[in-house]
Design a protein around this motif. Structure first.
Motif, PDB file in Angstrom:
ATOM      1  N   LYS A 187       0.801  -1.221   0.000  1.00 36.93           N
ATOM      2  CA  LYS A 187       0.000   0.000   0.000  1.00 36.93           C
ATOM      3  C   LYS A 187       0.835   1.271   0.000  1.00 36.93           C
ATOM      4  O   LYS A 187       0.298   2.355  -0.247  1.00 36.93           O
ATOM      5  CB  LYS A 187      -0.945  -0.001   1.206  1.00 36.93           C
TER       6      LYS A 187
ATOM      7  N   TRP B  89      -9.033  10.037   2.378  1.00 41.02           N
ATOM      8  CA  TRP B  89      -7.948   9.511   1.550  1.00 41.02           C
ATOM      9  C   TRP B  89      -8.440   8.957   0.226  1.00 41.02           C
ATOM     10  O   TRP B  89      -7.635   8.759  -0.692  1.00 41.02           O
ATOM     11  CB  TRP B  89      -7.181   8.440   2.330  1.00 41.02           C
TER      12      TRP B  89
ATOM     13  N   THR C  95      -9.987   6.795  -2.996  1.00 43.04           N
ATOM     14  CA  THR C  95      -9.732   5.506  -3.647  1.00 43.04           C
ATOM     15  C   THR C  95      -8.554   5.613  -4.604  1.00 43.04           C
ATOM     16  O   THR C  95      -8.092   6.703  -4.931  1.00 43.04           O
ATOM     17  CB  THR C  95     -10.972   5.042  -4.427  1.00 43.04           C
ATOM     18  N   HIS C  96      -8.097   4.456  -5.044  1.00 38.74           N
ATOM     19  CA  HIS C  96      -7.073   4.400  -6.092  1.00 38.74           C
ATOM     20  C   HIS C  96      -7.338   3.164  -6.939  1.00 38.74           C
ATOM     21  O   HIS C  96      -8.052   2.241  -6.545  1.00 38.74           O
ATOM     22  CB  HIS C  96      -5.664   4.378  -5.488  1.00 38.74           C
ATOM     23  N   VAL C  97      -6.753   3.161  -8.122  1.00 27.63           N
ATOM     24  CA  VAL C  97      -6.965   2.074  -9.079  1.00 27.63           C
ATOM     25  C   VAL C  97      -5.971   0.954  -8.794  1.00 27.63           C
ATOM     26  O   VAL C  97      -4.763   1.195  -8.673  1.00 27.63           O
ATOM     27  CB  VAL C  97      -6.805   2.576 -10.524  1.00 27.63           C
TER      28      VAL C  97
ATOM     29  N   ASP D 295      -8.977  -3.468 -13.962  1.00 25.57           N
ATOM     30  CA  ASP D 295      -8.614  -2.347 -13.103  1.00 25.57           C
ATOM     31  C   ASP D 295      -9.862  -1.864 -12.371  1.00 25.57           C
ATOM     32  O   ASP D 295     -10.868  -1.528 -13.003  1.00 25.57           O
ATOM     33  CB  ASP D 295      -8.025  -1.195 -13.929  1.00 25.57           C
TER      34      ASP D 295
ATOM     35  N   GLU E  59     -11.423   0.381  -8.714  1.00 27.55           N
ATOM     36  CA  GLU E  59     -11.132   1.366  -7.671  1.00 27.55           C
ATOM     37  C   GLU E  59     -11.387   0.749  -6.304  1.00 27.55           C
ATOM     38  O   GLU E  59     -12.428   0.153  -6.067  1.00 27.55           O
ATOM     39  CB  GLU E  59     -11.991   2.621  -7.855  1.00 27.55           C
TER      40      GLU E  59
ATOM     41  N   ARG F 129      -8.065   3.318  -0.402  1.00 36.45           N
ATOM     42  CA  ARG F 129      -6.659   3.193  -0.014  1.00 36.45           C
ATOM     43  C   ARG F 129      -6.541   2.495   1.336  1.00 36.45           C
ATOM     44  O   ARG F 129      -5.700   1.614   1.529  1.00 36.45           O
ATOM     45  CB  ARG F 129      -6.004   4.577   0.052  1.00 36.45           C
TER      46      ARG F 129
ATOM     47  N   SER G  61      -0.880  10.715   6.038  1.00 40.71           N
ATOM     48  CA  SER G  61      -0.812  11.360   4.724  1.00 40.71           C
ATOM     49  C   SER G  61      -0.322  12.778   4.927  1.00 40.71           C
ATOM     50  O   SER G  61      -0.581  13.395   5.965  1.00 40.71           O
ATOM     51  CB  SER G  61      -2.190  11.363   4.048  1.00 40.71           C
TER      52      SER G  61
ATOM     53  N   PRO H 107       0.363  10.276  -0.562  1.00 37.65           N
ATOM     54  CA  PRO H 107      -0.749   9.412  -0.142  1.00 37.65           C
ATOM     55  C   PRO H 107      -0.439   8.763   1.194  1.00 37.65           C
ATOM     56  O   PRO H 107       0.700   8.788   1.675  1.00 37.65           O
ATOM     57  CB  PRO H 107      -0.836   8.380  -1.281  1.00 37.65           C
TER      58      PRO H 107
END
Length: 700
Positions: free
Chosen positions: A277, A613, A615-617, A659, A661, A664, A682, A692
């Motif tokens: 992460k 924070w 989301t991320h892909v 991919d 979402e 995090r 962060s 991040p």
């Protein structure tokens, strides 16, 4: 992720300070004193916010992954690829020679031409084979690990020594014996710019990191105008490394626990973990804070006992106190009297209202010279959260008496005088009216005083509420702590943030909890106002609040955002967000740029961090198993027989990659998966650069 955080821990990255040779020790000696030339020479490359720059070296993520491959596996793969390279060379050479001969290109050639073609064919085949198998065999990592200078000494030389002499490995030698130690002239700028005598005098001194930063800051000021250069030289010749020292004459703190780099104003808090992460660039690096990120303010949430004070508040306080001694900052630290925020000798001003022997008191109006604004801030501090709806009427009531009193007597009223004014006692109101009439200013304030008198006849008079709240500060234990007539303790006012001061406010939370709440809110509110309105913003103004649950209100939260452009910032510690009014939780998250969560928080607290924070892909692989029904009669009969004999059904495997979402950090991860001694943080720099959330090990 719980497994990543708990089991995939990397070793702590340590920075080895190189040791200069004995004849290169003008700033330190063999007696163990601080080695200034070596400290100055340590590389400090530019890095992302949060990375400890002292001795930092950027590593390619690919190389970092290859470095994790075990040595045996690395050599086995390299050997297989070497065999494949040789085999490809011979096979490729044979095939090319055969093709060239088949096309008749060798017909009629001389021996010299034939040999030239053969050499070209060999070069082509060996180049192609090496290019293909160099990468798959990871020969670059083999060369780095075994054939470089450090790799040779670490891996090969001991083996050869034992093979030849039959002796064990030689004992480890100092770093200065293994490689040339970096060395820098700390006073090169002075030596080469007209202050040679000062530089030579400093060479004979034992200067520390605080001395160096402080003198360099004075040198920069002297460089701004050539008129100041003689004064700089005279001061250094007279006082040596103690030149331009802090008004307290202190040149260092008595005790240090954390590792600091004052040259870039960083304090090392821990190690960013090598887990999935965390971004590649931050993995296994030192985690540090400095004014560039503290300037956006930091909010830390965690239950008691998780290390908020010991692993965050105290190191940051220690760093800001050192920066203050170096002339680059000022700091105000607020916390309970028994909080571990450093000994009293760390500070220039210690305000302890509940201790009779305390030298300093607090100016209740110290954030501003404007009577109306000072009264408004005091009213906000006095008002409890449950009566926040009456905030405007209480501000007005206090302004109606503070302004006239200040005009009549040239000072603000003390606690007891203010209680009498709000209650409308004739012994105080009548002399006030006479003083204003004698000055010719009664017409200006007459309407306010009359309105205040009419309000006193109403049942919902806010003045009565304020007088009752002020009674919490009018106790024998606080005698002289808030005096305004010069008869009590020395009053400290937040207007002093223009100077490099270290201030500690000890709150009497055990004996007078409600008074401690009022004082914490008052001090924090005054700091926010004073820091944003300073004329000289060259000093970083830092605020550390050990328990900010009672210190925040709507005005303070709005003021946190204004501090970003004023070279000021706050570190706010909370046990839980539920201690704050619901109307402040979301604005507080938007006002701070840095957020930190400790293990053991409640899921509803984790939800705020998780949403902040975002989301991320992530690249997700999904494997699906289904019963195999393909084929004809024979394949079906075979599957039936297999199931009868083994009891298992033949299945087909379907792999899907996509991919998607993902959060995090989910609220569940933050509440239940954080290992003890760790935190997720962060960062946002004043420049706008963001980092991040990182999993950081704060132990050690």
């Amino acid at each position: 992720m719980a497994q990543d955080g708990a089991h995939h821990q990397s070793e702590r990255t340590t920075t080895r300070l190189p040791t200069p040779l004995p004849h290169q020790r003008p700033g330190g000696g063999a007696d163990g004193s601080f080695d200034l030339p070596a400290w100055v020479a340590i590389p400090r490359p530019e890095a992302a916010p949060g990375i400890f720059r002292q001795g930092y070296k950027w590593t390619d993520p690919t190389e970092a992954e290859e470095a994790k491959v075990p040595t045996g596996q690395l050599l086995w793969r390299a050997a297989l690829n070497l065999v494949a390279t040789v085999a490809t060379y011979y096979i490729g050479t044979f095939v090319l020679v055969w093709l060239v001969g088949l096309l008749g290109w060798f017909a009629g050639t001389s021996p010299e031409q034939f040999n030239t073609v053969q050499v070209l064919i060999n070069l082509i085949t060996i180049s192609c084979a090496a290019a293909v198998f160099w990468r798959t065999g990871r020969w670059r990592e083999v060369a780095r690990r075994f054939l470089t200078r450090s790799g040779w000494r670490k891996n090969i030389a001991p083996v050869l020594a034992r093979a030849i002499t039959h002796e064990g490995p030689a004992p480890a030698r100092p770093a200065s014996d293994l490689e040339s130690s970096p060395f820098a002239d700390p006073w090169f700028a002075q030596r080469s710019n007209g202050a040679l005598a000062a530089a030579e005098n400093l060479d004979r001194e034992k200067a520390g990191d605080v001395d160096y930063v402080r003198i360099q800051r004075a040198w920069e000021s002297a460089q701004a105008d050539a008129v100041f250069l003689p004064a700089f030289v005279d001061q250094v010749l007279a006082r040596g490394a103690a030149a331009f020292s802090h008004p307290s004459e202190a040149r260092d703190l008595v005790t240090r626990r954390a590792q600091h780099d004052l040259l870039v104003q960083q304090v090392l808090l821990g190690t960013t973990q090598d887990v999935v992460k965390n971004p590649h660039g931050h993995r296994s690096t030192g985690f540090a804070l400095d004014p560039s990120v503290l300037g956006t303010s930091l909010l830390a949430v965690g239950p008691a006992g998780t290390g908020k004070t010991a692993r965050l508040a105290r190191p940051v306080t220690e760093s800001l106190c050192l920066q203050t001694l170096a002339g680059t900052a000022c700091v105000v630290v607020v916390g309970a009297a028994d909080a571990d925020l450093g000994p009293d000798d760390w500070y220039d001003v210690v305000i302890a209202p509940g201790e009779p022997g305390s030298v300093y008191g607090l100016d209740l109006y110290g954030a501003t010279r404007d009577p109306d604004e000072a009264a408004a801030r005091l009213a906000d501090a006095l008002l409890p959260d449950e009566l926040i709806a009456r905030a405007e009427s209480t501000r007005t009531a206090l302004q109606q008496v503070v302004g006239p009193f200040n005009t009549a007597y040239g000072r603000y009223p003390g606690v007891r005088e203010l209680r009498a004014l709000l209650s409308g006692e004739p012994d105080v109101m009548e002399p006030l009216v006479k003083a204003l009439r004698a000055m010719g200013r009664l017409s200006v304030y007459e309407r306010d005083l009359e309105y205040r008198q009419r309000q006193q006849e109403r049942a919902d008079d806010p003045g009565i509420l304020l007088a009752d709240r002020l009674a919490l500060l009018d106790r024998p234990a606080f005698e002289g702590a808030f005096a305004t007539d010069g008869t009590g303790r020395l009053p400290f006012a937040m207007r002093a943030l223009d100077h490099p001061l270290r201030v500690r406010v000890k709150l009497p939370e055990r004996s007078h909890p409600e008074a401690a709440r009022i004082l914490s809110r008052l001090v924090v509110g005054q700091f926010v106002v004073a820091a944003a309105t300073r004329e000289d913003r060259s000093l970083f103004a830092g605020l550390v609040v050990d328990d900010a649950s009672a210190a925040l209100d709507a005005n303070t939260v709005r003021g946190l955002q204004r501090m970003r452009g004023a070279n000021a910032g706050a570190v706010l510690l909370l046990r839980t967000l539920m201690d704050l009014p619901e109307s402040l939780r979301t604005p507080l998250f938007g006002a701070v740029g840095c957020r930190m969560v400790f293990p053991g928080i409640a899921p509803w607290d984790g939800k705020f961090f998780s949403e902040a924070w975002g989301t991320h892909v992530v690249h997700e692989t999904e494997v699906t198993h289904t019963p195999d029904t393909s084929g004809g009669v024979i394949r079906r009969a075979g599957r039936i027989g297999r199931k009868a004999l083994s009891g298992t059904t033949a299945q087909t495997e379907s792999v899907t990659t996509r991919d998607v979402e993902r959060l995090r950090w989910s609220p569940s991860d933050l509440a239940h998966a954080l290992p003890a001694g760790h935190a997720v943080v962060s960062l946002t720099a004043v420049s706008g650069e963001q980092v991040p959330p990182l999993l950081v090990d704060l132990r050690g």
